[in-house]
Write a protein that holds these residues in place. Sequence first.
Motif, PDB file in Angstrom:
ATOM      1  N   LEU A  25       0.827  -1.218   0.000  1.00 34.17           N
ATOM      2  CA  LEU A  25       0.000   0.000   0.000  1.00 34.17           C
ATOM      3  C   LEU A  25       0.858   1.264   0.000  1.00 34.17           C
ATOM      4  O   LEU A  25       0.520   2.242  -0.676  1.00 34.17           O
ATOM      5  CB  LEU A  25      -0.943  -0.010   1.205  1.00 34.17           C
ATOM      6  N   VAL A  26       1.970   1.220   0.737  1.00 32.58           N
ATOM      7  CA  VAL A  26       2.877   2.391   0.749  1.00 32.58           C
ATOM      8  C   VAL A  26       3.448   2.593  -0.661  1.00 32.58           C
ATOM      9  O   VAL A  26       3.505   3.723  -1.159  1.00 32.58           O
ATOM     10  CB  VAL A  26       3.996   2.206   1.800  1.00 32.58           C
ATOM     11  N   ALA A  27       3.824   1.483  -1.305  1.00 32.20           N
ATOM     12  CA  ALA A  27       4.388   1.577  -2.658  1.00 32.20           C
ATOM     13  C   ALA A  27       3.355   2.152  -3.630  1.00 32.20           C
ATOM     14  O   ALA A  27       3.673   3.054  -4.419  1.00 32.20           O
ATOM     15  CB  ALA A  27       4.834   0.191  -3.123  1.00 32.20           C
ATOM     16  N   ILE A  28       2.121   1.653  -3.539  1.00 33.16           N
ATOM     17  CA  ILE A  28       1.052   2.165  -4.421  1.00 33.16           C
ATOM     18  C   ILE A  28       0.860   3.658  -4.172  1.00 33.16           C
ATOM     19  O   ILE A  28       0.750   4.450  -5.105  1.00 33.16           O
ATOM     20  CB  ILE A  28      -0.267   1.389  -4.173  1.00 33.16           C
ATOM     21  N   SER A  29       0.856   4.021  -2.907  1.00 33.80           N
ATOM     22  CA  SER A  29       0.650   5.426  -2.547  1.00 33.80           C
ATOM     23  C   SER A  29       1.769   6.319  -3.094  1.00 33.80           C
ATOM     24  O   SER A  29       1.511   7.381  -3.661  1.00 33.80           O
ATOM     25  CB  SER A  29       0.560   5.524  -1.027  1.00 33.80           C
ATOM     26  N   ILE A  30       3.017   5.856  -2.939  1.00 38.13           N
ATOM     27  CA  ILE A  30       4.168   6.644  -3.435  1.00 38.13           C
ATOM     28  C   ILE A  30       4.057   6.811  -4.958  1.00 38.13           C
ATOM     29  O   ILE A  30       4.158   7.919  -5.480  1.00 38.13           O
ATOM     30  CB  ILE A  30       5.511   5.962  -3.053  1.00 38.13           C
ATOM     31  N   VAL A  31       3.828   5.697  -5.642  1.00 40.49           N
ATOM     32  CA  VAL A  31       3.757   5.734  -7.106  1.00 40.49           C
ATOM     33  C   VAL A  31       2.619   6.657  -7.567  1.00 40.49           C
ATOM     34  O   VAL A  31       2.812   7.536  -8.409  1.00 40.49           O
ATOM     35  CB  VAL A  31       3.556   4.295  -7.663  1.00 40.49           C
ATOM     36  N   PHE A  32       1.468   6.457  -6.949  1.00 42.60           N
ATOM     37  CA  PHE A  32       0.272   7.209  -7.330  1.00 42.60           C
ATOM     38  C   PHE A  32       0.465   8.717  -7.114  1.00 42.60           C
ATOM     39  O   PHE A  32       0.164   9.530  -7.986  1.00 42.60           O
ATOM     40  CB  PHE A  32      -0.884   6.683  -6.472  1.00 42.60           C
ATOM     41  N   VAL A  84      11.833  15.079 -13.055  1.00 37.26           N
ATOM     42  CA  VAL A  84      12.826  13.996 -12.947  1.00 37.26           C
ATOM     43  C   VAL A  84      12.790  13.379 -11.548  1.00 37.26           C
ATOM     44  O   VAL A  84      12.781  12.152 -11.397  1.00 37.26           O
ATOM     45  CB  VAL A  84      14.249  14.522 -13.275  1.00 37.26           C
ATOM     46  N   VAL A  85      12.758  14.251 -10.532  1.00 35.65           N
ATOM     47  CA  VAL A  85      12.753  13.759  -9.146  1.00 35.65           C
ATOM     48  C   VAL A  85      11.505  12.895  -8.893  1.00 35.65           C
ATOM     49  O   VAL A  85      11.598  11.818  -8.297  1.00 35.65           O
ATOM     50  CB  VAL A  85      12.837  14.945  -8.145  1.00 35.65           C
ATOM     51  N   SER A  86      10.360  13.354  -9.388  1.00 33.78           N
ATOM     52  CA  SER A  86       9.136  12.568  -9.157  1.00 33.78           C
ATOM     53  C   SER A  86       9.218  11.221  -9.867  1.00 33.78           C
ATOM     54  O   SER A  86       8.757  10.207  -9.336  1.00 33.78           O
ATOM     55  CB  SER A  86       7.887  13.347  -9.564  1.00 33.78           C
ATOM     56  N   ARG A  87       9.862  11.166 -11.029  1.00 34.75           N
ATOM     57  CA  ARG A  87      10.003   9.877 -11.734  1.00 34.75           C
ATOM     58  C   ARG A  87      10.952   8.939 -10.982  1.00 34.75           C
ATOM     59  O   ARG A  87      10.747   7.723 -10.979  1.00 34.75           O
ATOM     60  CB  ARG A  87      10.462  10.106 -13.171  1.00 34.75           C
ATOM     61  N   ILE A  88      11.964   9.515 -10.358  1.00 32.84           N
ATOM     62  CA  ILE A  88      12.868   8.666  -9.553  1.00 32.84           C
ATOM     63  C   ILE A  88      12.094   8.087  -8.360  1.00 32.84           C
ATOM     64  O   ILE A  88      12.235   6.911  -8.023  1.00 32.84           O
ATOM     65  CB  ILE A  88      14.117   9.473  -9.111  1.00 32.84           C
ATOM     66  N   PHE A  89      11.231   8.890  -7.773  1.00 29.45           N
ATOM     67  CA  PHE A  89      10.408   8.389  -6.654  1.00 29.45           C
ATOM     68  C   PHE A  89       9.411   7.326  -7.134  1.00 29.45           C
ATOM     69  O   PHE A  89       9.125   6.377  -6.402  1.00 29.45           O
ATOM     70  CB  PHE A  89       9.693   9.538  -5.942  1.00 29.45           C
ATOM     71  N   ILE A  90       8.899   7.487  -8.344  1.00 31.15           N
ATOM     72  CA  ILE A  90       7.980   6.462  -8.888  1.00 31.15           C
ATOM     73  C   ILE A  90       8.740   5.140  -9.034  1.00 31.15           C
ATOM     74  O   ILE A  90       8.232   4.075  -8.671  1.00 31.15           O
ATOM     75  CB  ILE A  90       7.389   6.915 -10.252  1.00 31.15           C
ATOM     76  N   LEU A  91       9.987   5.249  -9.511  1.00 36.27           N
ATOM     77  CA  LEU A  91      10.821   4.046  -9.659  1.00 36.27           C
ATOM     78  C   LEU A  91      11.047   3.389  -8.293  1.00 36.27           C
ATOM     79  O   LEU A  91      10.939   2.158  -8.145  1.00 36.27           O
ATOM     80  CB  LEU A  91      12.155   4.423 -10.313  1.00 36.27           C
ATOM     81  N   ILE A  92      11.320   4.215  -7.274  1.00 36.63           N
ATOM     82  CA  ILE A  92      11.507   3.690  -5.912  1.00 36.63           C
ATOM     83  C   ILE A  92      10.223   2.964  -5.461  1.00 36.63           C
ATOM     84  O   ILE A  92      10.273   1.882  -4.874  1.00 36.63           O
ATOM     85  CB  ILE A  92      11.884   4.824  -4.921  1.00 36.63           C
ATOM     86  N   GLY A  93       9.079   3.549  -5.785  1.00 39.26           N
ATOM     87  CA  GLY A  93       7.791   2.943  -5.422  1.00 39.26           C
ATOM     88  C   GLY A  93       7.606   1.575  -6.061  1.00 39.26           C
ATOM     89  O   GLY A  93       7.168   0.626  -5.401  1.00 39.26           O
ATOM     90  N   VAL A  94       7.972   1.457  -7.336  1.00 43.87           N
ATOM     91  CA  VAL A  94       7.825   0.162  -8.033  1.00 43.87           C
ATOM     92  C   VAL A  94       8.752  -0.876  -7.388  1.00 43.87           C
ATOM     93  O   VAL A  94       8.363  -2.028  -7.166  1.00 43.87           O
ATOM     94  CB  VAL A  94       8.134   0.297  -9.547  1.00 43.87           C
ATOM     95  N   VAL A  95       9.978  -0.440  -7.057  1.00 46.08           N
ATOM     96  CA  VAL A  95      10.934  -1.364  -6.418  1.00 46.08           C
ATOM     97  C   VAL A  95      10.386  -1.811  -5.050  1.00 46.08           C
ATOM     98  O   VAL A  95      10.462  -2.992  -4.687  1.00 46.08           O
ATOM     99  CB  VAL A  95      12.332  -0.702  -6.288  1.00 46.08           C
ATOM    100  N   LEU A  96       9.798  -0.881  -4.304  1.00 42.80           N
ATOM    101  CA  LEU A  96       9.220  -1.223  -2.990  1.00 42.80           C
ATOM    102  C   LEU A  96       8.097  -2.251  -3.145  1.00 42.80           C
ATOM    103  O   LEU A  96       7.985  -3.182  -2.356  1.00 42.80           O
ATOM    104  CB  LEU A  96       8.678   0.030  -2.293  1.00 42.80           C
ATOM    105  N   ALA A  97       7.267  -2.060  -4.189  1.00 40.82           N
ATOM    106  CA  ALA A  97       6.174  -3.007  -4.427  1.00 40.82           C
ATOM    107  C   ALA A  97       6.733  -4.393  -4.717  1.00 40.82           C
ATOM    108  O   ALA A  97       6.214  -5.401  -4.234  1.00 40.82           O
ATOM    109  CB  ALA A  97       5.314  -2.525  -5.596  1.00 40.82           C
TER     110      ALA A  97
END
Lengths: 249, 119
Positions: free
Chosen positions: A185-192, A208-221
Motif C-alpha cells: 500500500l505504501v508503494a502504491i501510494s508513493i507511485v500514485f 525527474v525527481v518525481s520519476r525517480i520516486f515512482i521508480l523507488i515505489g515500483v521497487v518497494l512493491a
Amino acid sequence: MSGLLLNAAACAAIAMSAFAFVWTLHKQEYKDTNLPSLWALILFWATIALAFLFVCVRVIAAFYGYTGVDRICYYLASIPLAFLPVSLVFFIVYVVTGDKRASLAMSLIFSAFGIVYLWFLFTSEIAGPEVTYWATIFSIDSDAAITVYLSGLFIVPTAMVIALLGIILARKISKRHRYRIALTLVAISIVFDFILVDAIAIWDVMQVVSRIFILIGVVLAFLAYHPPDTLQDRLGIREIHDEIEVIDG
Amino acid sequence: MGEIDVSLEQEAAAYFRSLGINQGPGDIQYRLIILALASNEGRVTLFSDIRAYTDQVADRGSVASKLKTVFLLEGLAKRVQRGGYVITDKGLAAARFIEKSTKFYKKYMQIDAIIERIP
C-alpha cells in the motif's frame, strides 16, 4: 541534454520494472477470494508500465527534437494515466467489502471521471513542449481538466489507500502479513502520488525527481512480494517450514 | 442487551473452540445461558426463556445441568423460584466478557477476510 537521457532512463526503468512485477504477480498463487484483487493489482501495474513506455518514447523524441512525436506520446500516455485509479479503486473496494458488484460500480464512476478528464484534455489547448536540459513539459490550458485530475482521479483514491493502510495497521496481524500489505500500500501510494506530482510539475527538475520516486515505489512493491533473505531475517518475517517434512520429503 | 443471534454465537463458540478454548467463550450453552440471563437483568428469567435460545443447540437436560453445575454453583445466577433465575453482579461481568468475545470474533473475522482478499 544528458538530463533528458537520465529522465528517459528513469522512465524506461519504471516501465521495465513494472512489467517485471506484473509478470511475477501473474505467476503468483491465488485463491478464489483474492483472484479479483490480484487482477486489479496486475492491471494497475500494467497501466503504469504502459504509460511510462509512452513517456519514455516521448522524452527520447524530445531529446532528438521530434516535437510531433513528443506531443502524440503525451496524449497516448495520458489515456492509461486517466484510467489508473479505476483498477486501484476496484482493488481497495473489493479488499474492504468483498463485494464485486460494489467494486465494479465504483470503478465505473472513476472510469467516468477518466473520460471527463480526457475530454477536457483533448478539447482544450496544451502549450508546449517546453524542452529543457532535464525534461519536456506540456502545460494544460484547462482548469476543469486539472480539477478533475486532482480531485476526482487522485485525491479520493489516495485517501482510500491511506484508510486501508490505517485499517491494517490498527489490527494485530502477523508480522509477515503486516510487512507485505503495508509495503504494497505504501508503494502504491508513493507511485500514485508522484505520478500526480509528475503530471502537474512546472519545474523540469521536479519531473525527474518525481520519476525517480515512482521508480523507488515500483521497487518497494516488488520487495513487498519478494523480500530478500537478509531483510526477512532482520524483520523476522521468514516463513518457517517443518524441518521433519523437509528431511522426509 | 438486544436480541441474541444464536447462529452468530454458534460461530463465535466454534471459533474459540478452534483456538483450544473449549469452556466459557468456546461453550455455546454457556454463551446462550449467560446472554439470556443478562438480557433479563432486573427481572426473573424463566427456564423457558433460556430454552427459547438453547433448544436449537442443546437438549433440555444438559442446559439444566449446566445451570446447576456452573451458573448456580459459581454464583453467576440465583434461583428465586421454581424454574426462575436472576443474574448476579458476577454473572453480569461474565455476560460482558462474552459480549466482548463476540465483538472480538466479529473484528477478527472482518480483518481475516480483508487479509484473505489481498493477493
